[in-house]
Scaffold this motif. Structure first.
Motif, PDB file in Angstrom:
ATOM      1  N   LYS A 167       0.644  -1.289   0.001  1.00  0.00           N
ATOM      2  CA  LYS A 167      -0.263  -0.218   0.142  1.00  0.00           C
ATOM      3  C   LYS A 167       1.190   0.895   0.271  1.00  0.00           C
ATOM      4  O   LYS A 167       2.049   1.440   0.247  1.00  0.00           O
ATOM      5  N   SER A 168       0.456   2.213  -0.468  1.00  0.00           N
ATOM      6  CA  SER A 168       1.044   3.752  -0.539  1.00  0.00           C
ATOM      7  C   SER A 168       1.382   3.987   0.559  1.00  0.00           C
ATOM      8  O   SER A 168       0.526   3.897   1.980  1.00  0.00           O
ATOM      9  N   LEU A 169       2.470   5.220   0.494  1.00  0.00           N
ATOM     10  CA  LEU A 169       2.944   5.967   2.046  1.00  0.00           C
ATOM     11  C   LEU A 169       1.541   7.033   2.738  1.00  0.00           C
ATOM     12  O   LEU A 169       1.753   6.310   3.979  1.00  0.00           O
ATOM     13  N   GLU A 170       0.668   7.309   1.574  1.00  0.00           N
ATOM     14  CA  GLU A 170      -0.225   7.438   1.899  1.00  0.00           C
ATOM     15  C   GLU A 170      -1.069   7.322   2.911  1.00  0.00           C
ATOM     16  O   GLU A 170      -1.821   7.177   4.068  1.00  0.00           O
ATOM     17  N   LYS A 171      -1.479   5.559   2.841  1.00  0.00           N
ATOM     18  CA  LYS A 171      -2.067   4.981   3.366  1.00  0.00           C
ATOM     19  C   LYS A 171      -1.793   4.199   4.848  1.00  0.00           C
ATOM     20  O   LYS A 171      -2.580   4.452   5.037  1.00  0.00           O
ATOM     21  N   LEU A 172       0.050   4.196   4.745  1.00  0.00           N
ATOM     22  CA  LEU A 172       0.177   4.028   5.832  1.00  0.00           C
ATOM     23  C   LEU A 172       0.438   4.802   6.683  1.00  0.00           C
ATOM     24  O   LEU A 172       1.997   4.515   7.815  1.00  0.00           O
ATOM     25  N   LYS A 173       0.671   5.822   6.597  1.00  0.00           N
ATOM     26  CA  LYS A 173       0.879   6.705   7.079  1.00  0.00           C
ATOM     27  C   LYS A 173       0.769   7.423   8.601  1.00  0.00           C
ATOM     28  O   LYS A 173       1.643   7.063   9.678  1.00  0.00           O
ATOM     29  N   ASP A 174      -0.556   6.147   9.005  1.00  0.00           N
ATOM     30  CA  ASP A 174      -0.632   5.335  11.029  1.00  0.00           C
ATOM     31  C   ASP A 174      -0.022   4.064  11.021  1.00  0.00           C
ATOM     32  O   ASP A 174       0.507   4.096  12.464  1.00  0.00           O
ATOM     33  N   LYS A 175       1.037   3.748  10.037  1.00  0.00           N
ATOM     34  CA  LYS A 175       0.960   2.184  10.455  1.00  0.00           C
ATOM     35  C   LYS A 175       3.292   2.335  10.135  1.00  0.00           C
ATOM     36  O   LYS A 175       3.921   1.936  11.190  1.00  0.00           O
ATOM     37  N   VAL A 176       3.631   3.637   9.849  1.00  0.00           N
ATOM     38  CA  VAL A 176       5.050   3.817   9.598  1.00  0.00           C
ATOM     39  C   VAL A 176       5.468   5.141   9.978  1.00  0.00           C
ATOM     40  O   VAL A 176       4.696   6.086   9.807  1.00  0.00           O
ATOM     41  N   ARG A 177       6.693   5.403  10.287  1.00  0.00           N
ATOM     42  CA  ARG A 177       7.250   6.547  10.644  1.00  0.00           C
ATOM     43  C   ARG A 177       7.587   7.644   9.843  1.00  0.00           C
ATOM     44  O   ARG A 177       7.014   8.704   9.918  1.00  0.00           O
ATOM     45  N   ASP A 178       8.673   7.068   8.427  1.00  0.00           N
ATOM     46  CA  ASP A 178       8.949   8.444   8.238  1.00  0.00           C
ATOM     47  C   ASP A 178       8.890   7.996   6.880  1.00  0.00           C
ATOM     48  O   ASP A 178       8.440   6.172   6.462  1.00  0.00           O
ATOM     49  N   TRP A 179       9.345   8.186   5.440  1.00  0.00           N
ATOM     50  CA  TRP A 179       9.731   7.595   4.513  1.00  0.00           C
ATOM     51  C   TRP A 179      10.788   6.889   4.246  1.00  0.00           C
ATOM     52  O   TRP A 179      10.401   5.963   3.259  1.00  0.00           O
ATOM     53  N   LEU A 180      11.809   6.692   5.118  1.00  0.00           N
ATOM     54  CA  LEU A 180      13.106   5.732   4.943  1.00  0.00           C
ATOM     55  C   LEU A 180      12.721   4.570   5.660  1.00  0.00           C
ATOM     56  O   LEU A 180      13.197   3.608   5.775  1.00  0.00           O
ATOM     57  N   HIS A 181      12.038   4.433   6.722  1.00  0.00           N
ATOM     58  CA  HIS A 181      10.783   3.221   7.253  1.00  0.00           C
ATOM     59  C   HIS A 181       9.633   3.095   6.020  1.00  0.00           C
ATOM     60  O   HIS A 181      10.200   1.160   6.578  1.00  0.00           O
ATOM     61  N   TYR A 182       9.424   3.609   5.390  1.00  0.00           N
ATOM     62  CA  TYR A 182       8.468   2.862   4.120  1.00  0.00           C
ATOM     63  C   TYR A 182       9.247   2.467   3.356  1.00  0.00           C
ATOM     64  O   TYR A 182       8.971   1.130   2.551  1.00  0.00           O
ATOM     65  N   ALA A 183      10.736   2.881   3.348  1.00  0.00           N
ATOM     66  CA  ALA A 183      11.857   2.560   2.408  1.00  0.00           C
ATOM     67  C   ALA A 183      11.606   1.235   2.213  1.00  0.00           C
ATOM     68  O   ALA A 183      11.932   0.435   1.899  1.00  0.00           O
ATOM     69  N   GLN A 184      12.145   0.998   3.915  1.00  0.00           N
ATOM     70  CA  GLN A 184      13.355  -0.006   4.740  1.00  0.00           C
ATOM     71  C   GLN A 184      12.457  -1.349   3.998  1.00  0.00           C
ATOM     72  O   GLN A 184      12.180  -2.496   3.482  1.00  0.00           O
ATOM     73  N   ILE A 185      10.808  -0.910   4.277  1.00  0.00           N
ATOM     74  CA  ILE A 185       9.383  -1.995   4.475  1.00  0.00           C
ATOM     75  C   ILE A 185       9.564  -2.134   2.952  1.00  0.00           C
ATOM     76  O   ILE A 185       8.914  -3.711   2.713  1.00  0.00           O
ATOM     77  N   GLN A 186       9.133  -1.535   2.363  1.00  0.00           N
ATOM     78  CA  GLN A 186       9.970  -2.206   0.605  1.00  0.00           C
ATOM     79  C   GLN A 186      10.239  -3.167  -0.092  1.00  0.00           C
ATOM     80  O   GLN A 186      10.137  -4.083  -0.131  1.00  0.00           O
ATOM     81  N   GLU A 187      11.917  -2.871   0.375  1.00  0.00           N
ATOM     82  CA  GLU A 187      13.161  -3.040   0.062  1.00  0.00           C
ATOM     83  C   GLU A 187      12.493  -5.038   0.973  1.00  0.00           C
ATOM     84  O   GLU A 187      12.470  -6.812   0.163  1.00  0.00           O
ATOM     85  N   THR A 188      11.625  -5.240   1.646  1.00  0.00           N
ATOM     86  CA  THR A 188      11.210  -6.564   2.658  1.00  0.00           C
ATOM     87  C   THR A 188      10.274  -7.253   2.119  1.00  0.00           C
ATOM     88  O   THR A 188      10.729  -7.730   1.196  1.00  0.00           O
ATOM     89  N   PHE A 189       9.560  -6.064   1.339  1.00  0.00           N
ATOM     90  CA  PHE A 189       8.365  -6.569   0.555  1.00  0.00           C
ATOM     91  C   PHE A 189       8.645  -6.912  -0.479  1.00  0.00           C
ATOM     92  O   PHE A 189       8.244  -8.273  -1.271  1.00  0.00           O
TER      93      PHE A 189
END
Length: 438
Positions: A173-195
């Motif tokens: 899901k996009s960063l906008e949809k997950l803004k309540d579940k991730v800390r920042d854009w760097l955290h989102y990028a880490q999750i994306q690599e794992t995904f």
């Protein structure tokens, strides 16, 4: 009944069995008790299999231990009870899911130095591929990537919450949809690599057995996991060797549905343990024969004890021996008098109780009582040359029918069916032999 609750208490409170050799020793002790020191006649897997699959439901202590291990690990999967997780993972370097799914045990070897964690983790590794062959829905990449600290917050988002289906593919899901579940854009990028790495393995679309049997239920979790592990452990015994031997003797295959019907409903016509015992012994060909004894003790004589002519195989002693044939013909003729119609005389019906459509539905309960009583009489005369008389069969059957009438219940059929069969048998005896006065 006495030992199992004590063992289950230990399994659920102290998961410290590191070396599993003790289970082999306990199994040998159980088998010595079951078989009274004699050589086992039925495989241990068949003894432990569920009754609806033709087993005897003997507890398998090792599977109970492994099921209890999963009950303990339930907190590791769900990540909800933070107090327990902090206590059990006080020196963890990573999140719990990093150890369970991403092999961080190889990096942080201190995880397995803990006596309880090591024992539990060994059970998880044993069944990991069976339970979850794809990236599981309960996995939280956020928790797995987090550095472990005491009093870590709960409520970690799992894959079932952060990915969505786009056509035949999965998408984070996009960063906008997950803004309540991730800390920042760097955290989102880490999750994306794992995904991206987990996407190569594939994602579990439907709920896995681990979810349906362990994570979602609130009650009877131990029983659910034990039954699941038992089913996997005994799956190579689905087509049992006894079933193959029966097909070879009879000359045609018995449909698997007929076997299942025999295991699930075929033995519920009575509450008498002696009758059920005989049926189970017949299914698994429990009785020792001259051929088998000759092989075990290297004897030269393997002839039938009754006719003294042919080889004393299991099927010969129960069906094809001329003397036994005459006995079954006598029982067959008597049953035709009771039912007042003719039906085919088949070995699977008389020896196993697989009646099918040969006997009318209203007469099947009596047929099962009659043939089981006859088999028990043959077993009593197992090594003798003579066979039971018709009067002995009458007496034996009368005893079992009286027992059924006194108990007043036949499972799945009801009291009326018992009374009807009993009345039919009394009328038959009074009419043909005057052995019973109403």
């Amino acid at each position: 009944m006495n030992v199992l609750p004590k063992m289950l208490f230990l399994f659920q409170t102290l998961q410290i069995v590191d070396r599993v050799e003790c289970f082999g020793k306990w199994q040998k002790d159980i088998m010595k008790f079951v078989w009274q020191g004699k050589k086992p006649r039925i495989k241990f897997k068949i003894l432990t299999d569920a009754k609806e699959r033709g087993g005897f439901a003997l507890p398998d202590l090792r599977l109970y231990y492994e099921a209890a291990s999963f009950c303990w690990m339930k907190d590791w999967f769900l990540l909800e009870n933070t107090d327990v997780l902090d206590l059990e993972g006080f020196n963890n370097a990573f999140g719990w899911h990093a150890y369970l799914w991403y092999d961080k045990v190889k990096v942080h070897k201190l995880f397995k130095n803990h006596i309880v964690r090591k024992a539990l983790f060994n059970v998880w590794i044993k069944y990991k591929d069976l339970l979850e062959n794809k990236t599981p829905r309960w996995l939280s990449p956020m928790e797995a990537k987090a550095s472990k600290i005491l009093n870590m917050e709960g409520g970690w988002a799992k894959y079932c919450e952060i990915i969505e289906r786009v056509g035949d593919n999965w998408k984070l899901k996009s960063l906008e949809k997950l803004k309540d579940k991730v800390r920042d854009w760097l955290h989102y990028a880490q999750i994306q690599e794992t995904f991206k790495k987990d996407e190569k393995i594939g994602f579990q679309v439907e709920k896995s057995k681990l979810e349906t049997e362990l994570l979602e239920p609130k009650t009877k979790v131990l029983s659910r996991m034990y039954n699941l592990l038992l089913k996997w452990n005994t799956q190579d015994e689905t087509v049992k060797s006894a079933m193959i031997k029966w097909a070879q003797d009879i000359g045609h295959n018995i449909m698997f549905e007929d076997w299942e019907r025999l295991w699930t409903t075929g033995m519920k016509f009575t509450a008498c343990t002696a009758l059920k015992e005989n049926i189970m012994k017949m299914i698994y060909r429990w009785y020792m024969t001259p051929v088998k004894l000759a092989e075990i003790y290297h004897l030269s004589d393997n002839k039938c004890w009754k006719c003294k002519e042919a080889e004393g195989t299991f099927f010969h002693l129960w069906w094809t021996c001329p003397k036994v044939k005459a006995f079954w013909e006598m029982i067959y003729n008597e049953l035709k008098k009771v039912f007042k119609y003719t039906f085919h005389k088949k070995p699977e019906a008389f020896l196993l109780g697989i009646v099918g459509q040969r006997v009318s539905k209203k007469d099947r309960t009596f047929f099962l009582y009659a043939t089981t009583a006859a088999r028990i009489l043959i077993a009593k005369y197992w090594k003798a040359q003579e066979l039971p008389t018709l009067e002995e069969w009458h007496t034996q059957l009368m005893d079992y029918m009286e027992l059924a009438e006194m108990t007043g219940r036949i499972r799945d059929l009801g009291e009326e069916a018992v009374e009807e069969d009993w009345k039919k048998f009394k009328d038959y005896l009074q009419k043909h032999y005057k052995l019973y006065e109403c």
